[in-house]
Design an enzyme around this catalytic site. Structure first.
Site, PDB file in Angstrom:
ATOM      1  N   LEU A 219       0.830  -1.213   0.000  1.00 55.14           N
ATOM      2  CA  LEU A 219       0.000   0.000   0.000  1.00 55.14           C
ATOM      3  C   LEU A 219       0.862   1.260   0.000  1.00 55.14           C
ATOM      4  CD1 LEU A 219      -2.651  -1.058   2.709  1.00 55.14           C
ATOM      5  CD2 LEU A 219      -2.884  -1.166   0.217  1.00 55.14           C
ATOM      6  N   SER A 220       2.180   1.082   0.096  1.00 55.09           N
ATOM      7  CA  SER A 220       3.070   2.248   0.199  1.00 55.09           C
ATOM      8  C   SER A 220       2.993   3.179  -1.011  1.00 55.09           C
ATOM      9  CB  SER A 220       4.517   1.799   0.441  1.00 55.09           C
ATOM     10  OG  SER A 220       4.596   1.223   1.711  1.00 55.09           O
TER      11      SER A 220
ATOM     12  N   THR B 180      11.522  -3.512   2.613  1.00 60.08           N
ATOM     13  CA  THR B 180      10.576  -4.404   3.290  1.00 60.08           C
ATOM     14  C   THR B 180      11.024  -5.860   3.172  1.00 60.08           C
ATOM     15  OG1 THR B 180       8.234  -4.866   3.630  1.00 60.08           O
ATOM     16  CG2 THR B 180       8.933  -4.622   1.339  1.00 60.08           C
TER      17      THR B 180
ATOM     18  N   LYS C 271      15.028  -6.427   5.307  1.00 63.07           N
ATOM     19  CA  LYS C 271      15.271  -5.421   6.349  1.00 63.07           C
ATOM     20  C   LYS C 271      16.576  -5.653   7.132  1.00 63.07           C
ATOM     21  CE  LYS C 271      10.515  -3.953   7.188  1.00 63.07           C
ATOM     22  NZ  LYS C 271       9.455  -3.728   8.167  1.00 63.07           N
TER      23      LYS C 271
ATOM     24  N   ASP D   5      10.019   2.060  11.691  1.00 66.94           N
ATOM     25  CA  ASP D   5       8.985   1.138  12.186  1.00 66.94           C
ATOM     26  C   ASP D   5       8.735   1.318  13.680  1.00 66.94           C
ATOM     27  OD1 ASP D   5       8.298  -0.200   9.830  1.00 66.94           O
ATOM     28  OD2 ASP D   5       9.877  -1.696  10.058  1.00 66.94           O
TER      29      ASP D   5
ATOM     30  N   GLY E  35       9.988 -12.460  14.910  1.00 62.09           N
ATOM     31  CA  GLY E  35      10.563 -12.202  13.588  1.00 62.09           C
ATOM     32  C   GLY E  35      11.053 -10.770  13.474  1.00 62.09           C
TER      33      GLY E  35
ATOM     34  N   TYR F 257      -3.422  -5.867   9.076  1.00 61.43           N
ATOM     35  CA  TYR F 257      -4.596  -4.984   8.935  1.00 61.43           C
ATOM     36  C   TYR F 257      -5.553  -5.436   7.834  1.00 61.43           C
ATOM     37  CZ  TYR F 257      -0.916  -3.309   5.885  1.00 61.43           C
ATOM     38  OH  TYR F 257       0.111  -3.263   5.005  1.00 61.43           O
TER      39      TYR F 257
ATOM     40  N   GLY G 220      -2.740  -2.721  12.361  1.00 61.28           N
ATOM     41  CA  GLY G 220      -1.436  -2.247  11.890  1.00 61.28           C
ATOM     42  C   GLY G 220      -1.468  -1.126  10.866  1.00 61.28           C
TER      43      GLY G 220
HETATM   44  P1  NAP Z   1       8.837 -12.643   9.953  1.00 63.42           P
HETATM   45  O1  NAP Z   1      10.169 -12.032  10.206  1.00 63.42           O
HETATM   46  O2  NAP Z   1       8.719 -13.682   8.896  1.00 63.42           O
HETATM   47  O3  NAP Z   1       8.335 -13.280  11.356  1.00 63.42           O
HETATM   48  C1  NAP Z   1       7.134 -13.965  11.442  1.00 63.42           C
HETATM   49  C2  NAP Z   1       6.868 -14.430  12.882  1.00 63.42           C
HETATM   50  O4  NAP Z   1       5.576 -15.003  12.871  1.00 63.42           O
HETATM   51  C3  NAP Z   1       7.826 -15.489  13.395  1.00 63.42           C
HETATM   52  O5  NAP Z   1       8.006 -15.329  14.765  1.00 63.42           O
HETATM   53  C4  NAP Z   1       7.073 -16.791  13.092  1.00 63.42           C
HETATM   54  O6  NAP Z   1       7.325 -17.827  14.016  1.00 63.42           O
HETATM   55  C5  NAP Z   1       5.644 -16.355  13.309  1.00 63.42           C
HETATM   56  N1  NAP Z   1       4.717 -17.152  12.509  1.00 63.42           N
HETATM   57  C6  NAP Z   1       4.582 -17.169  11.168  1.00 63.42           C
HETATM   58  N2  NAP Z   1       3.586 -18.025  10.806  1.00 63.42           N
HETATM   59  C7  NAP Z   1       3.115 -18.571  11.959  1.00 63.42           C
HETATM   60  C8  NAP Z   1       2.107 -19.516  12.253  1.00 63.42           C
HETATM   61  N3  NAP Z   1       1.375 -20.089  11.277  1.00 63.42           N
HETATM   62  N4  NAP Z   1       1.884 -19.837  13.534  1.00 63.42           N
HETATM   63  C9  NAP Z   1       2.615 -19.263  14.538  1.00 63.42           C
HETATM   64  N5  NAP Z   1       3.596 -18.362  14.316  1.00 63.42           N
HETATM   65  C10 NAP Z   1       3.844 -18.017  13.051  1.00 63.42           C
HETATM   66  O7  NAP Z   1       7.761 -11.546   9.603  1.00 63.42           O
HETATM   67  P2  NAP Z   1       7.691 -10.021  10.099  1.00 63.42           P
HETATM   68  O8  NAP Z   1       8.558  -9.160   9.241  1.00 63.42           O
HETATM   69  O9  NAP Z   1       7.917  -9.980  11.563  1.00 63.42           O
HETATM   70  O10 NAP Z   1       6.175  -9.642   9.735  1.00 63.42           O
HETATM   71  C11 NAP Z   1       5.115 -10.239  10.449  1.00 63.42           C
HETATM   72  C12 NAP Z   1       3.787  -9.597  10.050  1.00 63.42           C
HETATM   73  O11 NAP Z   1       3.755  -8.241  10.470  1.00 63.42           O
HETATM   74  C13 NAP Z   1       3.552  -9.596   8.525  1.00 63.42           C
HETATM   75  O12 NAP Z   1       2.236 -10.026   8.277  1.00 63.42           O
HETATM   76  C14 NAP Z   1       3.742  -8.151   8.130  1.00 63.42           C
HETATM   77  O13 NAP Z   1       2.914  -7.792   7.033  1.00 63.42           O
HETATM   78  C15 NAP Z   1       3.308  -7.422   9.408  1.00 63.42           C
HETATM   79  N6  NAP Z   1       3.980  -6.104   9.522  1.00 63.42           N
HETATM   80  C16 NAP Z   1       3.189  -4.996   9.578  1.00 63.42           C
HETATM   81  C17 NAP Z   1       3.786  -3.743   9.682  1.00 63.42           C
HETATM   82  C18 NAP Z   1       2.931  -2.508   9.730  1.00 63.42           C
HETATM   83  O14 NAP Z   1       3.442  -1.408   9.441  1.00 63.42           O
HETATM   84  N7  NAP Z   1       1.688  -2.612  10.119  1.00 63.42           N
HETATM   85  C19 NAP Z   1       5.195  -3.624   9.724  1.00 63.42           C
HETATM   86  C20 NAP Z   1       5.962  -4.784   9.677  1.00 63.42           C
HETATM   87  C21 NAP Z   1       5.334  -6.028   9.572  1.00 63.42           C
HETATM   88  P3  NAP Z   1       8.487 -18.938  13.789  1.00 63.42           P
HETATM   89  O15 NAP Z   1       9.725 -18.303  14.309  1.00 63.42           O
HETATM   90  O16 NAP Z   1       8.028 -20.084  14.591  1.00 63.42           O
HETATM   91  O17 NAP Z   1       8.515 -19.200  12.311  1.00 63.42           O
END
Ligand code: NAP
Length: 299
Positions: free
Chosen positions: A20-21, A66, A70, A107, A131, A242, A263
């Site tokens: 959406l950016s 992104t 990152k 962030d 993550g 979101y 979010g």
């Molecule tokens: P990431 O680095 O891939 O980390 C994902 C985390 O979620 C890990 O801890 C993973 O656990 C866990 N996970 C994934 N699938 C799972 C499942 N089915 N059951 C349980 N745990 C699960 O991703 P990220 O960069 O942190 O992003 C995470 C989410 O935040 C994304 O959907 C992203 O779009 C959103 N986000 C939003 C914003 C915003 O501005 N609103 C900013 C950044 C990110 P494991 O370690 O066990 O794999």
């Protein structure tokens, strides 16, 4: 109008087609009367350094970074800010005095923005996920004078690594990271931590529209669906995702009496913060950015 004088700003990630950016940034750029165009540029991990270096030699004014870059992007930066070092991740590239890329992180400010009017002093927070985004969340939580923070994750190995990295990167006189406890999501004590938590943040993609197709899928809930019957009605539930609005987890928390935050505000505020850094203009039209996204999502 895009002319020969128009400069580039943009997003590097993979995938980026859902982002959406471009919508919010181009709306803001038009309102501010800046001759820039914001593009989402898909970029494979193997090509990241080469693309970022090449853009350094063009009229590119700034970049957002992104998933999944990152952390990898740090090596391609001439320098990174102390905040990025603390988070261990960069989401924004700005030009330094030598016209090279400085990596920074907006962030953290984006995450904190919806919590500005709340007080969490001596309260307890529970973070689900370990993550990339959880790093920014933890760095932000550290500034809120919380009594303790519990991080719950599916994989114990990743959780351990996450807590080690966060402690190592932290130059924190108050040693806030000593207050952090990590738990596997299957640990029976998770429920006690949840019952005591005043602020709960989902940083996993669980519940996101594209993650699970059926809205009533039990896997749409972080940890599991039943555990959320025990959430404090006074707690704030904050989901970094979101889509849909509200997410199934937020819907459940609202039904328990909780205040819910999704979010979208974080997304908009981190983008607005990047735009301030690139343009040097403080007065970024945040409402225009919000309206552009809301219009897009409602069509
Ligand atoms: P990431 O680095 O891939 O980390 C994902 C985390 O979620 C890990 O801890 C993973 O656990 C866990 N996970 C994934 N699938 C799972 C499942 N089915 N059951 C349980 N745990 C699960 O991703 P990220 O960069 O942190 O992003 C995470 C989410 O935040 C994304 O959907 C992203 O779009 C959103 N986000 C939003 C914003 C915003 O501005 N609103 C900013 C950044 C990110 P494991 O370690 O066990 O794999």
């Amino acid at each position: 109008m895009i002319t020969g004088k128009t400069s580039l700003v943009g997003l590097l990630g993979n995938p980026v087609s859902h982002s959406l950016s471009p919508i919010m940034h181009n709306a803001a750029i038009a309102e501010m009367g800046i001759d820039w165009c914001y593009l989402a540029i898909p970029c494979e991990t193997n090509n990241l350094t080469c693309i970022v270096k090449a853009l350094e030699h063009t009229n590119c004014k700034g970049l957002n970074i992104t998933i999944p870059h990152k952390q990898n992007i740090i090596e391609a930066c001439a320098e990174i800010t102390p905040l990025s070092h603390q988070v261990g991740a960069v989401n924004t590239l700005i030009r330094n005095e030598n016209n090279k890329w400085t990596g920074t992180n907006t962030d953290v400010d984006g995450f904190l923005f919806p919590l500005i009017n709340e007080s969490f002093e001596n309260k307890a927070a529970l973070v689900i996920g370990a993550g990339g985004s959880s790093r920014a969340v933890l760095t932000g939580l550290k500034t809120l004078n919380l009594k303790n923070i519990t991080v719950v994750n599916r994989s114990s190995k990743r959780l351990e690594l996450f807590l080690e990295t966060m402690a190592k990167n932290s130059h924190d006189e108050n040693q806030s990271f000593r207050k952090i406890q990590g738990l596997n999501e299957k640990d029976i004590s998770v429920i006690e931590h949840l019952k005591n938590a005043d602020l709960i943040i989902n940083t996993t993609p669980v519940g996101m529209t594209s993650h699970s197709k059926k809205v009533d899928d039990p896997f749409n809930f972080p940890i599991n669906e039943e555990i959320w019957n025990h959430i404090k009605p006074t707690a704030i539930a904050y989901d970094l995702i979101y889509t849909p609005r509200p997410t199934p987890w937020l819907k459940k928390c609202i039904s328990q009496g909780c205040k819910a935050i999704d979010g979208l505000e974080m997304l908009i505020q981190q983008g607005a913060a990047s735009l301030r850094l690139w343009s040097g203009i403080d007065d970024v039209p945040v409402e225009i950015m919000k309206n552009a996204i809301n219009d897009y999502l409602s069509n």
